[in-house]
Write a protein that holds these residues in place. Structure first.
Motif, PDB file in Angstrom:
ATOM      1  N   ARG A 143       0.605  -1.295   0.082  1.00  0.00           N
ATOM      2  CA  ARG A 143       0.017  -0.005   0.075  1.00  0.00           C
ATOM      3  C   ARG A 143       0.637   1.330  -0.064  1.00  0.00           C
ATOM      4  NH1 ARG A 143      -5.274  -0.787   0.853  1.00  0.00           N
ATOM      5  NH2 ARG A 143      -5.785  -2.971   0.779  1.00  0.00           N
ATOM      6  N   TRP A 145       3.277   4.339   0.739  1.00  0.00           N
ATOM      7  CA  TRP A 145       3.406   5.337   2.174  1.00  0.00           C
ATOM      8  C   TRP A 145       2.623   6.576   1.397  1.00  0.00           C
ATOM      9  CZ3 TRP A 145       8.345   4.513   5.204  1.00  0.00           C
ATOM     10  CH2 TRP A 145       8.339   5.227   6.477  1.00  0.00           C
ATOM     11  N   GLN A 146       1.426   6.432   1.923  1.00  0.00           N
ATOM     12  CA  GLN A 146       0.566   7.601   1.195  1.00  0.00           C
ATOM     13  C   GLN A 146       0.898   8.837   1.686  1.00  0.00           C
ATOM     14  OE1 GLN A 146      -2.267   7.016  -0.882  1.00  0.00           O
ATOM     15  NE2 GLN A 146      -2.505   9.024  -0.749  1.00  0.00           N
ATOM     16  N   GLU A 147       1.308   9.112   3.077  1.00  0.00           N
ATOM     17  CA  GLU A 147       1.308  10.487   3.568  1.00  0.00           C
ATOM     18  C   GLU A 147       2.569  11.148   3.181  1.00  0.00           C
ATOM     19  OE1 GLU A 147       0.703   7.428   5.161  1.00  0.00           O
ATOM     20  OE2 GLU A 147       1.825   7.714   7.040  1.00  0.00           O
ATOM     21  N   SER A 149       3.710  10.573  -0.053  1.00  0.00           N
ATOM     22  CA  SER A 149       3.750  10.428  -1.617  1.00  0.00           C
ATOM     23  C   SER A 149       3.306  11.893  -1.991  1.00  0.00           C
ATOM     24  CB  SER A 149       2.572   9.470  -2.125  1.00  0.00           C
ATOM     25  OG  SER A 149       1.313   9.940  -1.730  1.00  0.00           O
ATOM     26  N   LEU A 166      -1.406   0.490  -6.452  1.00  0.00           N
ATOM     27  CA  LEU A 166      -1.543   1.483  -5.282  1.00  0.00           C
ATOM     28  C   LEU A 166      -0.159   1.925  -5.243  1.00  0.00           C
ATOM     29  CD1 LEU A 166      -3.359  -0.653  -2.606  1.00  0.00           C
ATOM     30  CD2 LEU A 166      -4.321   1.254  -3.666  1.00  0.00           C
ATOM     31  N   ASP A 169      -0.091   4.758  -8.326  1.00  0.00           N
ATOM     32  CA  ASP A 169      -0.979   5.622  -7.741  1.00  0.00           C
ATOM     33  C   ASP A 169      -0.024   6.768  -7.102  1.00  0.00           C
ATOM     34  OD1 ASP A 169      -2.993   4.535  -9.006  1.00  0.00           O
ATOM     35  OD2 ASP A 169      -3.832   4.094  -7.223  1.00  0.00           O
ATOM     36  N   GLN A 170       1.168   6.283  -6.307  1.00  0.00           N
ATOM     37  CA  GLN A 170       1.863   7.170  -5.362  1.00  0.00           C
ATOM     38  C   GLN A 170       3.032   7.700  -6.178  1.00  0.00           C
ATOM     39  OE1 GLN A 170       2.388   5.444  -1.522  1.00  0.00           O
ATOM     40  NE2 GLN A 170       0.344   5.009  -1.417  1.00  0.00           N
TER      41      GLN A 170
END
Ligand code: SAH
Length: 220
Positions: A143, A145-147, A149, A166, A169-170
């Motif tokens: 998943r 590291w959204q924060e 990205s 996913l 997407d980042q």
């Protein structure tokens, strides 16, 4: 043997490694060559493999994982087309050698390792060596590291059976993702995906490689 003699040996072994295995095989990116000259690979291998720290192989580390062959680390790093200002995500910290190489080249490195003990060892090793621009996280890299990205580049250092959307997407537009794609057991295709303006991926084949499997959610 006195310590000073040993470290001189490691320094010359490392220079020889870069000349023969890295430059000798066509890696030309100067930042990559400088990083491989600098990072003390012998501090990332298991003590029993010290004498082979600068040899042309992947080596076993704990938890049945591996530290990648120096040439493959150089090739993946060069293929990511890095700039000094980049923020990079690595999936599969392992020994942290690749993360240290990245940290020599770019501004910020984020790296995720699914095996907790490896993540812990990697974190303390990088701290001890003074790398302040690398953050290690224990978890499944599937998943991302959204924060932190979006990333300029993402390196996956374990074999992925499919392209993890996913993570795509980042990636920034213009960002590069380097990964070994394919089944485990045999070899995988090392590829570079570049995210284009329209969001589509441009795919470039680099070479055949053999990596340990990416585990976790991607297998479900
Ligand atoms: N880059 C490492 C190579 C490590 S081998 C180095 O320079 O030494 C691949 C690593 O990926 C292993 O440590 C394995 O535990 C880890 N890994 C496998 N699947 C993962 C996942 N889903 N998320 C994060 N790490 C993973």
């Amino acid at each position: 043997m006195p310590k000073a003699v040993l470290s001189v040996d490691f320094d010359s072994a490392r220079k020889e490694m870069v000349e023969d295995q890295i430059k000798g095989r066509g890696i030309q990116d100067n930042a990559v060559l400088q990083a491989l000259l600098k990072v003390p690979r012998h501090l990332f291998v298991e003590p029993g493999f010290l004498s082979r720290a600068y040899s042309d192989f992947a080596l076993p580390i704990k938890e049945s994982q591996t530290i990648s062959q120096p040439y493959i680390v150089a090739l993946m790093t060069q293929s990511a087309m890095l700039n000094a200002d980049d923020r990079v995500l690595e999936i599969g910290t392992g020994s942290a050698y690749q993360a240290a190489v990245l940290a020599e080249i770019v501004k910020e490195v984020y790296t995720i390792e699914i095996v907790e003990s490896l993540a812990r060892t990697a974190d303390s090793k990088l701290k001890k060596l003074g790398y302040k621009n690398v953050t290690v996280r224990h978890g499944d890299g599937y998943r991302g590291w959204q924060e932190k990205s979006p990333f300029d580049a993402i390196l996956i250092t374990a074999a992925a059976p499919t392209i993890p959307q996913l993570l795509v997407d980042q990636l920034k537009v213009g960002g590069r993702m380097v990964l070994p794609l394919g089944k485990t057991g045999g070899s995988q295709d090392l590829i570079v995906l570049t995210k284009q303006e329209n969001g589509k991926l441009k795919e470039q084949y680099i070479t055949a490689v053999v990596f340990v499997p990416m585990t976790g959610e991607i297998r479900r």
